[in-house]
Each structure stands twice: as structure tokens, then as C-alpha cells.
Design a protein around this motif. Structure first.
Motif, PDB file in Angstrom:
ATOM      1  N   GLN A  64     -34.351 -55.211  29.260  1.00 14.68           N
ATOM      2  CA  GLN A  64     -34.835 -54.886  27.922  1.00 14.68           C
ATOM      3  C   GLN A  64     -36.335 -55.184  27.781  1.00 14.68           C
ATOM      4  O   GLN A  64     -37.070 -54.418  27.163  1.00 14.68           O
ATOM      5  N   ARG A  67     -38.216 -52.483  29.596  1.00 13.88           N
ATOM      6  CA  ARG A  67     -38.205 -51.267  28.782  1.00 13.88           C
ATOM      7  C   ARG A  67     -39.220 -51.372  27.649  1.00 13.88           C
ATOM      8  O   ARG A  67     -39.862 -50.388  27.298  1.00 13.88           O
ATOM      9  N   GLU A  92     -40.079 -36.467  16.985  1.00 11.70           N
ATOM     10  CA  GLU A  92     -38.820 -36.563  17.731  1.00 11.70           C
ATOM     11  C   GLU A  92     -38.990 -36.073  19.171  1.00 11.70           C
ATOM     12  O   GLU A  92     -38.464 -36.675  20.104  1.00 11.70           O
ATOM     13  N   VAL A  96     -38.707 -38.726  22.462  1.00 13.81           N
ATOM     14  CA  VAL A  96     -37.376 -38.563  23.030  1.00 13.81           C
ATOM     15  C   VAL A  96     -37.221 -39.261  24.382  1.00 13.81           C
ATOM     16  O   VAL A  96     -36.117 -39.649  24.757  1.00 13.81           O
ATOM     17  N   SER A  97     -38.290 -39.468  25.121  1.00 12.62           N
ATOM     18  CA  SER A  97     -38.178 -40.100  26.442  1.00 12.62           C
ATOM     19  C   SER A  97     -38.098 -41.622  26.366  1.00 12.62           C
ATOM     20  O   SER A  97     -37.884 -42.271  27.389  1.00 12.62           O
ATOM     21  N   PRO A  99     -36.607 -45.361  25.765  1.00  8.55           N
ATOM     22  CA  PRO A  99     -35.247 -45.903  25.922  1.00  8.55           C
ATOM     23  C   PRO A  99     -34.600 -46.158  24.566  1.00  8.55           C
ATOM     24  O   PRO A  99     -35.287 -46.392  23.573  1.00  8.55           O
ATOM     25  N   LEU A 100     -33.274 -46.105  24.541  1.00  7.75           N
ATOM     26  CA  LEU A 100     -32.553 -46.333  23.295  1.00  7.75           C
ATOM     27  C   LEU A 100     -32.700 -47.773  22.806  1.00  7.75           C
ATOM     28  O   LEU A 100     -32.740 -48.027  21.605  1.00  7.75           O
ATOM     29  N   THR A 101     -32.764 -48.716  23.747  1.00  7.74           N
ATOM     30  CA  THR A 101     -32.927 -50.122  23.378  1.00  7.74           C
ATOM     31  C   THR A 101     -34.038 -50.732  24.215  1.00  7.74           C
ATOM     32  O   THR A 101     -34.245 -50.358  25.368  1.00  7.74           O
TER      33      THR A 101
END
Length: 137
Positions: A64, A67, A92, A96-97, A99-101
Motif C-alpha cells: 500500500q 502504491r 476519470e 483510471v490507472s 490503484p484502487l487502494t
């Protein structure tokens, strides 16, 4: 009366360049195909070797934090991202590239001797080696 299509090449030199670029495109195509076809055969042994390696909470924390550094780079230093954000691009699409977290910690330094420390040390020393600053280490 059918007329032949005019040749794009207007001289023998142009024809040589046309042949060169066609061959070059073929070489590039086959090189890209070979690279793509090599991914799976190269990746499977890595997966087989590492699939049973434990993944702990500290590993997740490190992932994390890394990231977070990736997000920092993209938002602050990446010219394409900053250009898109500064010129009114579609947010957006630009983000978009990411990381989600991710996780941020001020001045995060891994403990000396850990896997994480060895990884950063190798990357930093490789960078110094590549840019010719290894004499200053």
C-alpha cells in the motif's frame, strides 16, 4: 480503359526506402509478437515458485505504501497526467490507472535489513550505478 494506379515511389531511391520501411515494419511486428508470446512461458515458473510464499499484513502495508508513491509520482511528476489535469481533461480517464487502494506515510523508511529495505537499497544503488554516481556512495 483501366489505368494502373500511380506508383507512390517516384524514384529508385524512394523504392529502396519503401522496401526498407516495409521490412522494418515486418521485423518490428515479429519482434513484438515474440515478446508477447514469451510472457506466459516466462511468468508461469515465477508463479509456480512463489505461489506458496506467505503474504502477511506487513507485506500488504508495504504494498500500500509503494502504491502511494506510485500515485504521488503520477499526480505530481508525470507530465501526461499533469497535462491532462491542467488542461481540463476528463478526470476519470486520467486517473483510471491509479490503484484502487493506497497508503501514505510521512517519511516512511523500512527497517534496515528487511526485504523492503533491501529492495529500496538495490533500486537506489542501481540508479546511482546507471547515472554514474557510484563513486559518491
Amino acid at each position: 480503359m483501366d489505368e494502373a494506379a500511380p506508383s507512390l515511389a517516384s524514384s529508385p531511391v524512394d523504392e529502396v526506402f519503401d522496401v526498407y520501411f516495409c521490412l522494418n515494419d515486418l521485423i518490428v511486428h515479429f519482434w513484438i509478437a515474440e515478446c508477447a508470446n514469451s510472457v506466459i512461458p516466462a511468468y508461469i515458473p515465477i508463479i509456480e515458485k512463489r505461489k506458496d510464499t506467505p503474504f502477511t499484513a506487513s507485506h500488504k502495508e508495504w504494498q500500500q505504501v509503494r502504491r502511494g508513491r506510485y500515485v504521488e509520482f503520477n499526480l505530481v511528476y508525470d507530465r501526461g497526467t499533469t497535462f491532462g489535469l491542467k488542461t481540463g481533461g476528463r478526470i476519470e480517464s486520467i486517473l483510471v490507472s491509479l490503484p484502487l487502494t493506497a497508503r501514505w506515510e510521512y517519511g516512511h523508511q523500512p527497517a534496515e535489513g528487511t526485504e523492503e529495505w533491501r529492495l529500496l537499497d538495490a533500486c537506489i544503488n542501481l540508479l546511482y550505478l546507471l547515472i554514474g554516481l557510484n563513486d559518491t556512495l
